[in-house]
Every structure is written in structure tokens, then in C-alpha cells.
Design a protein around this motif. Structure first.
Motif, PDB file in Angstrom:
ATOM      1  N   GLN A   3       0.945  -1.329  -0.122  1.00  0.00           N
ATOM      2  CA  GLN A   3       0.181  -0.218   0.095  1.00  0.00           C
ATOM      3  C   GLN A   3       0.799   1.205  -0.107  1.00  0.00           C
ATOM      4  N   LEU A   4       0.597   2.245  -0.816  1.00  0.00           N
ATOM      5  CA  LEU A   4       1.413   3.450  -1.010  1.00  0.00           C
ATOM      6  C   LEU A   4       0.254   4.641  -0.671  1.00  0.00           C
ATOM      7  N   VAL A   5       0.990   5.663   0.153  1.00  0.00           N
ATOM      8  CA  VAL A   5      -0.141   6.624   0.734  1.00  0.00           C
ATOM      9  C   VAL A   5       0.647   7.908   0.341  1.00  0.00           C
ATOM     10  N   GLU A   6       0.172   8.671  -0.638  1.00  0.00           N
ATOM     11  CA  GLU A   6       0.910  10.002  -0.962  1.00  0.00           C
ATOM     12  C   GLU A   6       0.551  11.171  -0.031  1.00  0.00           C
ATOM     13  N   SER A   7       1.147  12.132   0.152  1.00  0.00           N
ATOM     14  CA  SER A   7       1.034  13.345   1.057  1.00  0.00           C
ATOM     15  C   SER A   7       1.679  14.475   0.468  1.00  0.00           C
ATOM     16  N   GLY A   8       1.204  15.739   0.750  1.00  0.00           N
ATOM     17  CA  GLY A   8       2.199  16.707   0.623  1.00  0.00           C
ATOM     18  C   GLY A   8       1.754  17.662  -0.754  1.00  0.00           C
ATOM     19  N   GLY A   9       0.809  17.462  -1.485  1.00  0.00           N
ATOM     20  CA  GLY A   9       0.114  18.042  -2.322  1.00  0.00           C
ATOM     21  C   GLY A   9      -0.530  19.485  -1.985  1.00  0.00           C
ATOM     22  N   GLY A  10      -0.885  20.076  -2.746  1.00  0.00           N
ATOM     23  CA  GLY A  10      -1.688  21.340  -2.514  1.00  0.00           C
ATOM     24  C   GLY A  10      -1.709  22.530  -3.520  1.00  0.00           C
ATOM     25  N   LEU A  11      -1.809  23.800  -3.175  1.00  0.00           N
ATOM     26  CA  LEU A  11      -1.986  24.892  -4.043  1.00  0.00           C
ATOM     27  C   LEU A  11      -0.944  25.499  -3.675  1.00  0.00           C
ATOM     28  N   VAL A  12       0.055  26.045  -4.766  1.00  0.00           N
ATOM     29  CA  VAL A  12       1.309  27.046  -4.450  1.00  0.00           C
ATOM     30  C   VAL A  12       1.309  27.919  -5.780  1.00  0.00           C
ATOM     31  N   GLN A  13       1.894  29.144  -5.490  1.00  0.00           N
ATOM     32  CA  GLN A  13       2.089  30.080  -6.643  1.00  0.00           C
ATOM     33  C   GLN A  13       3.284  29.742  -7.486  1.00  0.00           C
ATOM     34  N   ALA A  14       3.180  30.036  -8.675  1.00  0.00           N
ATOM     35  CA  ALA A  14       4.249  29.845  -9.510  1.00  0.00           C
ATOM     36  C   ALA A  14       5.744  30.378  -8.968  1.00  0.00           C
ATOM     37  N   GLY A  15       6.760  29.459  -9.009  1.00  0.00           N
ATOM     38  CA  GLY A  15       7.936  29.936  -8.426  1.00  0.00           C
ATOM     39  C   GLY A  15       8.150  29.383  -7.047  1.00  0.00           C
TER      40      GLY A  15
END
Length: 115
Positions: A3-15
Motif C-alpha cells: 500500500q502506498l499513501v501520498e501526501s504533501g500536495g496542495g496549491l502553490v504560486q508559480a515559483g
């Protein structure tokens, strides 16, 4: 099974920067290569970066010099440090792991880069 669980995504500004993590659990003995792929709306899933158990890496041309893949074998975790993000990096990012010849996938994490 793995089983693989990702985390850490989100919304960020360019740069900006984000760090994705993917933790493996289950029958994790002898996990081989691990990697990150991404899929943007209307596009095919594409390779972002892969890393072997020994630490050898390979990157897509579009992310070379901006993204860094690493892994902690003791924690069975793979990371993707993403710097200098661009709107074109917007996608669902998936972690994968090769175990006993089979490829296992995580559920994906959304990364959105605003201009």
C-alpha cells in the motif's frame, strides 16, 4: 500486497515549492524502484522521476534541475522535492513502487500551481 499513501500536495504560486511524500506499507520487503508520475487533465500519465534502491535517479527533461527525488529505505518512503514550480506542473501526482515484479500505485495527490 503493498500500500502506498501520498501526501504533501496542495496549491502553490508559480515559483514556489512543495515536497511530496509517499509511504509504503504492507509486504514491503524487497521493494525495488520507486517513482513519481503525474497526470494532468486530458493528458496521459507521465514519468516525473524514479529512484532505485541504490539511489540511482532518472528525471523527465521538463523537471530536471527543479525536482529532486530521494528515498529513505529504512522508512520505506520516497520523496519528491519540487522547486521553481510552474503552472504546467499542475497535475495529480502518483507514487509507484515495484515489488516482486509488480507495480503498485498510490491514490494520487493533487498539485496545483497558480500563475
Amino acid at each position: 500486497q503493498v500500500q502506498l499513501v501520498e501526501s504533501g500536495g496542495g496549491l502553490v504560486q508559480a515559483g514556489g515549492s512543495l515536497r511530496l511524500s509517499c509511504a509504503a506499507s504492507g509486504s514491503i520487503f524487497s521493494i525495488d524502484a520507486m517513482g513519481w508520475y503525474r497526470q494532468a487533465p486530458g493528458k496521459q500519465r507521465e514519468l516525473v522521476a524514479v529512484i532505485s534502491t541504490g539511489g540511482s535517479t532518472n528525471y523527465a527533461t521538463s523537471v530536471k534541475g527543479r525536482f529532486t527525488i530521494s528515498r529513505d529505505n529504512a522508512k520505506n518512503t520516497v520523496y519528491l522535492q519540487m522547486n521553481s514550480l510552474k503552472p504546467d506542473d499542475t497535475a495529480v501526482y502518483y507514487c509507484d513502487a515495484v515489488h516482486l515484479g509488480q507495480v503498485h500505485w498510490g491514490q494520487g495527490t493533487q498539485v496545483t500551481v497558480s500563475s
